[in-house]
Motif scaffolding. Structure first.
Motif, PDB file in Angstrom:
ATOM      1  N   ASP A   1       6.636 -10.684 -11.920  1.00 40.17           N
ATOM      2  CA  ASP A   1       7.134 -11.660 -12.891  1.00 40.17           C
ATOM      3  C   ASP A   1       6.795 -13.098 -12.508  1.00 40.17           C
ATOM      4  OD1 ASP A   1       8.815 -12.154 -10.754  1.00 40.17           O
ATOM      5  OD2 ASP A   1      10.644 -11.451 -11.745  1.00 40.17           O
ATOM      6  N   GLY A   2       5.986 -13.274 -11.450  1.00 40.22           N
ATOM      7  CA  GLY A   2       5.546 -14.602 -11.060  1.00 40.22           C
ATOM      8  C   GLY A   2       6.395 -15.280 -10.007  1.00 40.22           C
ATOM      9  N   ARG A   3       7.545 -14.714  -9.675  1.00 37.26           N
ATOM     10  CA  ARG A   3       8.373 -15.293  -8.619  1.00 37.26           C
ATOM     11  C   ARG A   3       7.816 -14.922  -7.246  1.00 37.26           C
ATOM     12  NH1 ARG A   3      13.938 -12.808  -8.960  1.00 37.26           N
ATOM     13  NH2 ARG A   3      12.699 -11.010  -9.666  1.00 37.26           N
ATOM     14  N   PRO A   4       8.067 -15.765  -6.234  1.00 37.01           N
ATOM     15  CA  PRO A   4       7.643 -15.386  -4.886  1.00 37.01           C
ATOM     16  C   PRO A   4       8.512 -14.259  -4.341  1.00 37.01           C
ATOM     17  CG  PRO A   4       8.846 -17.461  -4.831  1.00 37.01           C
ATOM     18  CD  PRO A   4       8.639 -17.128  -6.273  1.00 37.01           C
ATOM     19  N   ALA A   5       7.904 -13.337  -3.625  1.00 38.32           N
ATOM     20  CA  ALA A   5       8.651 -12.230  -3.031  1.00 38.32           C
ATOM     21  C   ALA A   5       9.570 -12.741  -1.927  1.00 38.32           C
ATOM     22  CB  ALA A   5       7.690 -11.190  -2.470  1.00 38.32           C
ATOM     23  N   ALA A   6      10.714 -12.099  -1.785  1.00 39.00           N
ATOM     24  CA  ALA A   6      11.620 -12.419  -0.679  1.00 39.00           C
ATOM     25  C   ALA A   6      11.283 -11.595   0.554  1.00 39.00           C
ATOM     26  CB  ALA A   6      13.077 -12.155  -1.091  1.00 39.00           C
ATOM     27  N   SER A   7      10.611 -10.461   0.337  1.00 34.52           N
ATOM     28  CA  SER A   7      10.224  -9.608   1.454  1.00 34.52           C
ATOM     29  C   SER A   7       9.064  -8.716   1.045  1.00 34.52           C
ATOM     30  CB  SER A   7      11.405  -8.741   1.920  1.00 34.52           C
ATOM     31  OG  SER A   7      11.797  -7.839   0.892  1.00 34.52           O
ATOM     32  N   VAL A   8       8.321  -8.258   2.040  1.00 34.04           N
ATOM     33  CA  VAL A   8       7.310  -7.218   1.816  1.00 34.04           C
ATOM     34  C   VAL A   8       7.506  -6.141   2.871  1.00 34.04           C
ATOM     35  CG1 VAL A   8       5.554  -8.669   0.723  1.00 34.04           C
ATOM     36  CG2 VAL A   8       5.562  -8.415   3.209  1.00 34.04           C
ATOM     37  N   VAL A   9       7.271  -4.908   2.447  1.00 35.34           N
ATOM     38  CA  VAL A   9       7.342  -3.760   3.344  1.00 35.34           C
ATOM     39  C   VAL A   9       5.955  -3.144   3.423  1.00 35.34           C
ATOM     40  CG1 VAL A   9       8.349  -1.493   3.736  1.00 35.34           C
ATOM     41  CG2 VAL A   9       9.755  -3.311   2.787  1.00 35.34           C
ATOM     42  N   LEU A  10       5.431  -3.038   4.625  1.00 39.83           N
ATOM     43  CA  LEU A  10       4.093  -2.492   4.828  1.00 39.83           C
ATOM     44  C   LEU A  10       4.114  -0.968   4.827  1.00 39.83           C
ATOM     45  CD1 LEU A  10       2.941  -4.883   7.668  1.00 39.83           C
ATOM     46  CD2 LEU A  10       2.058  -4.839   5.343  1.00 39.83           C
ATOM     47  N   ILE A  11       3.099  -0.376   4.216  1.00 39.95           N
ATOM     48  CA  ILE A  11       2.964   1.076   4.132  1.00 39.95           C
ATOM     49  C   ILE A  11       1.633   1.474   4.745  1.00 39.95           C
ATOM     50  CG2 ILE A  11       2.689   3.031   2.547  1.00 39.95           C
ATOM     51  CD1 ILE A  11       4.464   1.494   0.569  1.00 39.95           C
ATOM     52  N   GLY A  12       1.653   2.481   5.609  1.00 38.74           N
ATOM     53  CA  GLY A  12       0.396   2.892   6.222  1.00 38.74           C
ATOM     54  C   GLY A  12       0.448   4.264   6.835  1.00 38.74           C
ATOM     55  N   ASN A  13      -0.684   4.629   7.416  1.00 38.06           N
ATOM     56  CA  ASN A  13      -0.803   5.924   8.084  1.00 38.06           C
ATOM     57  C   ASN A  13      -0.651   5.757   9.583  1.00 38.06           C
ATOM     58  OD1 ASN A  13      -3.582   4.643   7.642  1.00 38.06           O
ATOM     59  ND2 ASN A  13      -4.042   6.130   9.245  1.00 38.06           N
TER      60      ASN A  13
END
Length: 234
Positions: free
Chosen positions: A43-55
Motif C-alpha cells: 500500500d506504499g507505506r514503509p515496512a515496520a519489519s521484514v522476515v527473511l525466508i531461505g533454505n
C-alpha cells in the motif's frame, strides 16, 4: 519501537508451518526504527519489519524438484525463482504481508538484511558464511509487515573465517580468483569457459566453496550443485 505482540508470535508460527513442507525456513527478522530506510509495503507505506525466508543446506531441493516435474519444459527461464514466488506469495497473502524476492526490482538489500538479522559476515568468496551451515544456505524471499515481529532465527556469534588459518577456499580455486583483496568474478567466469572449468567447477560445483570445512554436512546434493552452476550465464 513498538514491542512484538502475541499476535506477531502467532503469525511467525503460522508462517513456519506453511513453509516447512517446502524445505524453507524463517532465517531472521529485521525491525526498522521510525524514519529508517525500509522497503515499501503493497500500500506504499514503509515496512515496520521484514522476515527473511531461505533454505538450509539442500532442504528445498526435493520439494523444488517435485514441483519442477509438474511444470512444462521451458515454461520458466528461472524455475527456482518461479517456484520461490509460487511458494512464498500465498503465505504472504494469507498473513497480510508483502513479499520481496532477490530477483525482482527494486533490488532489496537481502545481504544487508541477513547480516543484520543473523549477524553474518561475508566469506572470501563473497557468500555470507554461517557458523553452522557454512556456505550452504540461501535466501529465497522475505515478508514485509506493518508491525514489528519477534526473532525468527539464531544470531551468529563470531565469524568462522577469523578462526580459519588454513583458508583452504583460497588455495582451492583453480582460477586464482581469490588471490587478490576481493573475489575476482572475471577470473572465475573465464575459467568456467575453459575445458578444465567445464569439467571441474561447472560440472561439480565451485571447488573453493566445497573446500570450506564449515558446515560441510549441509553441502548441497550433487544435483542441486549442477543446477546452480548450469544457471550461470557464461
Amino acid at each position: 519501537m513498538t514491542a512484538p505482540s502475541a499476535t506477531a508470535d502467532k503469525t511467525i508460527e503460522i508462517i513456519r508451518a506453511a513453509l516447512a513442507p517446502h524445505g524453507l525456513f524463517l532465517r531472521g527478522t529485521v525491525n526498522f526504527e521510525a524514519g529508517e530506510a525500509a522497503p515499501l509495503l503493497g500500500d506504499g507505506r514503509p515496512a515496520a519489519s521484514v522476515v527473511l525466508i531461505g533454505n538450509i543446506g539442500g532442504s528445498l531441493w526435493q520439494p523444488f524438484s517435485a514441483w519442477r516435474e509438474t511444470e512444462p519444459e521451458g515454461k520458466s527461464t528461472d524455475p527456482l525463482d518461479t517456484w520461490s514466488k509460487a511458494t512464498i506469495e500465498p503465505v504472504a497473502a494469507a498473513c497480510g504481508a508483502t513479499a520481496y524476492f532477490p530477483s525482482d526490482p527494486p533490488w532489496q538489500p537481502f545481504q544487508q538484511w541477513a547480516m543484520r538479522a543473523e549477524g553474518l559476515k561475508p566469506s572470501p568468496l563473497g557468500i555470507l558464511i554461517h557458523p553452522r551451515y557454512g556456505l550452504w544456505h540461501g535466501y529465497r524471499g522475505a515478508l514485509g509487515f506493518d508491525r514489528p515481529l519477534g526473532e525468527t532465527g539464531e544470531r551468529a556469534t563470531g565469524h568462522p573465517c577469523d578462526n580459519c588459518s588454513a583458508k583452504p577456499c583460497m588455495s582451492a580455486c583453480p582460477a586464482e580468483a581469490l588471490a587478490g583483496e576481493r573475489f575476482d568474478v572475471g577470473l572465475c567466469r573465464g575459467h568456467l569457459c575453459t575445458d578444465a572449468g567445464r569439467a571441474g567447477c561447472l560440472a561439480h560445483g565451485c571447488l573453493s566453496r566445497a573446500a570450506c570445512p564449515v558446515g560441510a554436512t549441509h553441502r548441497y546434493p550433487p544435483e542441486q550443485l549442477c543446477f546452480h552452476m548450469a544457471a550461470l550465464e557464461l
